[in-house]
Design an enzyme around this catalytic site. Structure first.
Site, PDB file in Angstrom:
ATOM      1  N   MET A 107      26.965  46.811  42.543  1.00 19.86           N
ATOM      2  CA  MET A 107      27.622  47.438  43.684  1.00 19.86           C
ATOM      3  C   MET A 107      28.311  48.734  43.247  1.00 19.86           C
ATOM      4  SD  MET A 107      28.857  44.418  46.160  1.00 19.86           S
ATOM      5  CE  MET A 107      30.358  44.024  45.318  1.00 19.86           C
TER       6      MET A 107
ATOM      7  N   HIS B 110      30.865  50.104  34.953  1.00 19.74           N
ATOM      8  CA  HIS B 110      31.698  50.031  33.757  1.00 19.74           C
ATOM      9  C   HIS B 110      30.853  49.428  32.638  1.00 19.74           C
ATOM     10  CE1 HIS B 110      32.042  45.790  34.765  1.00 19.74           C
ATOM     11  NE2 HIS B 110      32.455  46.149  35.985  1.00 19.74           N
TER      12      HIS B 110
ATOM     13  N   HIS C 102      28.499  46.407  33.347  1.00 16.22           N
ATOM     14  CA  HIS C 102      27.190  46.769  33.928  1.00 16.22           C
ATOM     15  C   HIS C 102      26.324  47.397  32.837  1.00 16.22           C
ATOM     16  CE1 HIS C 102      29.910  47.277  37.584  1.00 16.22           C
ATOM     17  NE2 HIS C 102      29.036  46.406  38.020  1.00 16.22           N
TER      18      HIS C 102
ATOM     19  N   GLN D 115      28.501  40.424  51.989  1.00 15.58           N
ATOM     20  CA  GLN D 115      29.112  39.487  51.044  1.00 15.58           C
ATOM     21  C   GLN D 115      30.624  39.647  50.934  1.00 15.58           C
ATOM     22  OE1 GLN D 115      26.688  41.117  47.746  1.00 15.58           O
ATOM     23  NE2 GLN D 115      28.505  40.781  46.482  1.00 15.58           N
TER      24      GLN D 115
ATOM     25  N   VAL E 264      31.874  41.242  29.391  1.00 17.58           N
ATOM     26  CA  VAL E 264      32.405  42.363  28.605  1.00 17.58           C
ATOM     27  C   VAL E 264      33.849  42.574  29.058  1.00 17.58           C
ATOM     28  CG1 VAL E 264      32.171  44.826  28.101  1.00 17.58           C
ATOM     29  CG2 VAL E 264      30.130  43.398  28.381  1.00 17.58           C
TER      30      VAL E 264
ATOM     31  N   SER F  13      35.740  44.817  35.560  1.00 15.35           N
ATOM     32  CA  SER F  13      35.406  44.656  36.978  1.00 15.35           C
ATOM     33  C   SER F  13      35.657  45.983  37.684  1.00 15.35           C
ATOM     34  CB  SER F  13      36.296  43.570  37.599  1.00 15.35           C
ATOM     35  OG  SER F  13      36.255  43.653  39.010  1.00 15.35           O
TER      36      SER F  13
END
Ligand code: AMP
Length: 282
Positions: free
Chosen positions: A30, A34, A37, A61, A178, A187
């Site tokens: 989305m 960071h 990802h 969602q 991570v 996140s």
């Protein structure tokens, strides 16, 4: 790096890739990318997979409209991030491209207990949205490999069920969490924390580590009480802190309830930012 905004252009490009017998590795995101990802993208590239990253903030969602509104969307930074990693393709669709006017059906997948426990209990409708978008994206990309993060443990279990029920031929690969330097799980929502809260949020990781250290000699009830007390420090507010059987994410109340390994899963609010984390117990 190629950038496609339409399904038709992406699929035409991927047809050429398939003719070259290159396996496709897919990383759905989305955005507000960071290192977490990045690790998925790097893994896919290192395995020699032609790597497609999608960036799409899926409205269905989000159970909380304010969360959707506030979700960060730094598109040009994301593209630069992926370009630096030498990612092959970015798919950046519009809402109209993903959700046609004719409407999309939610795939009928029986989530069993996964549909009403933990994240599902606190975020009603969330996994229906996840099923919808993952079904759509897997139909569009048809990857051989799908890379996801173990940070979203329940999401991975839901997608595993989707793959099985809908008979997708892709292999799901889950990669470890991570963390930022002080331990907070990476996140996109961390960007909404003040610097002070972001540093203090290491309390979540420390609590998980402490729970793991005491796991062999304390009962689950004792461990849970100690953890909840520790996390109950403003601005932090734990929503749940549960022990689950890692294999099926069933909540357990005693160690004997699980034959395999046990994990802790937790969701903690910091102000109006919701953070999730988990750890497998030794
Ligand atoms: P999101 O953009 O939050 O939907 O995440 C896209 C993918 O990245 C999901 O498979 C996540 O589980 C994964 N991911 C997000 N944060 C991390 C992290 N800190 N470590 C590993 N994977 C992550």
């Amino acid at each position: 790096m190629f950038l496609f905004k339409t399904i038709a252009a992406l699929q035409q490009h991927l047809q050429g890739v398939r003719k070259r017998n290159k396996p496709i590795g897919f990383v759905p995101t989305m955005g507000a990318l960071h290192k977490g990802h990045g690790s998925l993208v790097i893994h896919s590239l290192e395995r020699g997979h032609y790597t497609v990253v999608s960036i799409y903030v899926n409205p269905t969602q989000f159970n909380d409209p304010k969360d959707l509104e506030r979700y960060p969307r730094p598109v040009s930074e994301d593209l630069a991030f992926l370009n630096d990693l030498e990612c092959d393709v970015v798919f950046l669709p519009s809402d109209e491209e993903i959700y046609p006017e004719t409407g999309l059906k939610t795939p009928s997948v029986d989530l069993g207990h996964l549909g009403n426990t933990l994240e599902a209990a606190f975020r009603p409708g969330h996994f229906e949205g996840v099923l919808q978008i993952m079904n759509r994206l897997l139909d569009i990309v048809s990857p051989e490999y799908l890379y996801m993060g173990l940070k979203d443990l329940q999401q991975m279990a839901v997608v595993r069920l989707l793959i099985r029920e809908m008979e997708y031929s892709c292999r799901l690969i889950g990669l470890p969490i991570v963390r930022e330097s002080h331990g907070l799980a990476g996140s996109s929502r961390n960007e909404r924390l003040s610097e002070e809260d972001r540093n203090q949020a290491s309390i979540i990781y420390k609590t998980l580590q402490e729970t793991s250290a005491h796991f062999p000699h304390l009962s689950l009830a004792e461990l849970k009480k100690a953890a909840m007390d520790r996390l109950e420090q403003p601005p932090f507010r734990p929503e749940y802190f549960e022990f689950v059987c890692t294999d099926d994410l069933r909540i357990i109340s005693s160690k004997e309830d699980c034959q395999g390994t046990v994990s802790v899963v937790t969701a903690v609010w910091c102000g109006d930012v919701r953070l999730i984390d988990n750890m497998e117990m030794r």
